[in-house]
Design an enzyme around this catalytic site. Structure first.
Site, short mmCIF file in Angstrom:
data_model
loop_
_atom_site.label_atom_id
_atom_site.label_comp_id
_atom_site.label_asym_id
_atom_site.label_seq_id
_atom_site.Cartn_x
_atom_site.Cartn_y
_atom_site.Cartn_z
N ASP A 43 27.62 46.95 22.35
CA ASP A 43 26.49 47.38 21.52
C ASP A 43 25.60 48.32 22.31
O ASP A 43 25.01 47.95 23.32
CB ASP A 43 25.68 46.15 21.09
CG ASP A 43 24.49 46.52 20.22
OD1 ASP A 43 24.61 46.44 18.99
OD2 ASP A 43 23.43 46.89 20.78
N TYR A 48 18.98 54.21 23.95
CA TYR A 48 19.25 53.60 25.25
C TYR A 48 19.64 54.65 26.30
O TYR A 48 19.62 54.35 27.49
CB TYR A 48 20.38 52.57 25.16
CG TYR A 48 20.14 51.41 24.24
CD1 TYR A 48 18.88 51.14 23.69
CD2 TYR A 48 21.19 50.56 23.89
CE1 TYR A 48 18.69 50.06 22.84
CE2 TYR A 48 21.00 49.49 23.04
CZ TYR A 48 19.76 49.25 22.51
OH TYR A 48 19.57 48.19 21.66
N LYS A 73 23.43 53.12 17.19
CA LYS A 73 22.31 53.06 16.25
C LYS A 73 21.61 54.41 16.13
O LYS A 73 21.55 55.16 17.11
CB LYS A 73 21.28 52.01 16.71
CG LYS A 73 21.90 50.67 17.08
CD LYS A 73 20.86 49.72 17.62
CE LYS A 73 21.50 48.47 18.19
NZ LYS A 73 22.08 48.69 19.53
N HIS A 106 17.99 51.58 13.63
CA HIS A 106 17.41 50.82 14.74
C HIS A 106 16.13 50.08 14.33
O HIS A 106 15.93 48.93 14.74
CB HIS A 106 17.12 51.76 15.91
CG HIS A 106 17.25 51.10 17.24
ND1 HIS A 106 17.80 51.71 18.33
CD2 HIS A 106 16.90 49.85 17.65
CE1 HIS A 106 17.78 50.88 19.36
NE2 HIS A 106 17.23 49.75 18.97
N LEU A 188 18.59 35.51 25.02
CA LEU A 188 18.12 34.60 26.06
C LEU A 188 16.62 34.76 26.29
O LEU A 188 16.07 34.16 27.22
CB LEU A 188 18.88 34.86 27.37
CG LEU A 188 20.40 34.76 27.26
CD1 LEU A 188 21.06 35.11 28.59
CD2 LEU A 188 20.83 33.38 26.79
N ILE A 227 24.67 39.12 21.45
CA ILE A 227 25.01 40.20 22.38
C ILE A 227 24.17 40.11 23.65
O ILE A 227 23.27 40.92 23.87
CB ILE A 227 24.87 41.59 21.72
CG1 ILE A 227 23.52 41.71 20.97
CG2 ILE A 227 26.03 41.87 20.79
CD1 ILE A 227 23.21 43.13 20.50
N LYS A 229 22.99 40.64 27.48
CA LYS A 229 23.08 41.78 28.38
C LYS A 229 22.94 41.34 29.82
O LYS A 229 22.14 40.45 30.13
CB LYS A 229 21.99 42.80 28.05
CG LYS A 229 21.97 44.00 28.99
CD LYS A 229 20.62 44.50 29.37
CE LYS A 229 19.71 43.55 30.04
NZ LYS A 229 18.49 44.14 30.62
N SER A 230 23.73 41.95 30.70
CA SER A 230 23.55 41.77 32.13
C SER A 230 24.26 42.91 32.83
O SER A 230 25.23 43.48 32.30
CB SER A 230 24.10 40.43 32.61
OG SER A 230 23.91 40.29 34.01
N VAL A 231 23.79 43.26 34.02
CA VAL A 231 24.52 44.22 34.85
C VAL A 231 25.09 43.51 36.08
O VAL A 231 25.74 44.14 36.92
CB VAL A 231 23.63 45.40 35.30
CG1 VAL A 231 23.20 46.23 34.10
CG2 VAL A 231 22.41 44.91 36.08
N ARG A 235 27.12 37.17 36.13
CA ARG A 235 26.47 36.74 34.88
C ARG A 235 27.20 37.29 33.67
O ARG A 235 27.21 36.65 32.60
CB ARG A 235 25.00 37.19 34.88
CG ARG A 235 24.15 36.36 35.83
CD ARG A 235 22.70 36.74 35.76
NE ARG A 235 21.90 35.93 36.69
CZ ARG A 235 20.66 36.21 37.02
NH1 ARG A 235 20.06 37.28 36.50
NH2 ARG A 235 20.00 35.43 37.87
N ASN A 239 28.21 34.55 30.96
CA ASN A 239 27.82 34.63 29.55
C ASN A 239 29.01 34.61 28.61
O ASN A 239 28.87 34.30 27.42
CB ASN A 239 26.99 35.89 29.30
CG ASN A 239 25.62 35.84 29.96
OD1 ASN A 239 25.14 34.78 30.33
ND2 ASN A 239 24.99 37.00 30.10
#
Length: 274
Positions: A43, A48, A73, A106, A188, A227, A229-231, A235, A239
């Site tokens: 996503d 972004y 979006k 969006h 989260l 959805i 998110k993490s970089v 993690r 997830n």
């Protein structure tokens, strides 16, 4: 991986990978790791500014395009019929794709009153086969109702802020009535406050799971699309590792009792930034 069937018959992974607030140069390795881990739904969004990075990761992944589910979006400044069509072309080029699976508005930005024309442009993209499904983000019930009244294609989903402290139960009930899925962004909770909640941490300890895994599992068992998110590679894997346990009815109810209507993002009717 679990899939849900959208109201137009399209199958979508119930657990996806979000890249909000991920810089373009970090998006490529993060999405690459997500795809390697097993995620198949990604996503992103024009605003972004990481569609290039997402596209590079997809191109290098070796995963067949038909096995992926890619969402992007249209941003507020690109709303309106003609502007939406141009914005879609630009997103497609940045992603390096021939089509996207899901295209979303969006924000409704009701002050400018052009989300109906925007959605009608998306209906054209859908009928032309350039997107497989269309939907919305951050729409309150009155915004969705207007699309139902004035447009032809029922949105497949409404992506909104949703977590144990903001459960959106009235909106979920309205969407369910019209066979529209709710997709949770910030599942989260931005800032992670809910991860420290005693109810969540105790349930996590009982299952030998992390608080994040328990919350993602709660979303899945609530029939929401989610959805996270993490970089961080560990993690990203954590997830995704939520399909080997199940919350009991009592645990689900205990989490449901945490609702505070505590919103971290903008109230949709008041978000008119362009």
């Amino acid at each position: 991986m679990q899939y849900v069937t959208l109201n137009n018959g399209l199958e979508m992974p119930q657990l996806g990978f979000g890249v909000w607030q991920v810089p373009d140069e970090e998006a490529e390795p993060a999405v690459a790791k997500a795809l390697e881990t097993g995620y198949r739904s990604i996503d992103t969004a024009k605003v972004y500014e990481n569609e290039h990075g997402v596209g590079r990761a997809i191109a290098k992944s070796g995963v067949a395009r038909e096995d992926l589910f890619i969402t992007t979006k249209v941003w507020n400044s690109d709303q309106g019929y003609d502007a939406t069509l141009k914005a879609f072309d630009a997103s497609l080029e940045r992603l390096g794709l021939d089509y996207v699976d899901l295209y979303l508005i969006h924000w409704p930005t009701p002050e400018f009153d052009d989300y109906v024309d925007t959605y009608k442009a998306m209906e054209k993209l859908y009928h032309d086969g350039r997107v497989k499904a269309i939907g919305v983000c951050n729409f309150n019930t009155e915004h969705v109702q207007r699309l139902l009244d004035e447009c032809d294609v029922v949105p497949v989903l409404n992506q909104v802020e949703c977590h144990p402290y903001l459960q959106q139960n009235d909106l979920k009930a309205f969407c369910a009535k019209h066979n529209i899925f709710v997709e949770a962004w910030s599942p989260l909770m931005t800032g992670g406050e809910v991860l420290q909640d005693d109810v969540i941490t105790k349930i996590a300890a009982n299952h030998g799971k992390t608080p994040a895994q328990v919350i993602i599992r709660w979303h899945l068992q609530s029939n929401a699309i989610v959805i996270p998110k993490s970089v961080t590679p560990s993690r990203i894997e954590e997830n995704f590792n939520v399909f080997d346990f199940e919350l009991s009815a009592d645990e689900m109810q205990r989490i449901s009792s945490l609702d505070r209507n505590q919103r971290k993002g903008p109230e949709p009717s008041e978000m008119n930034k362009r």
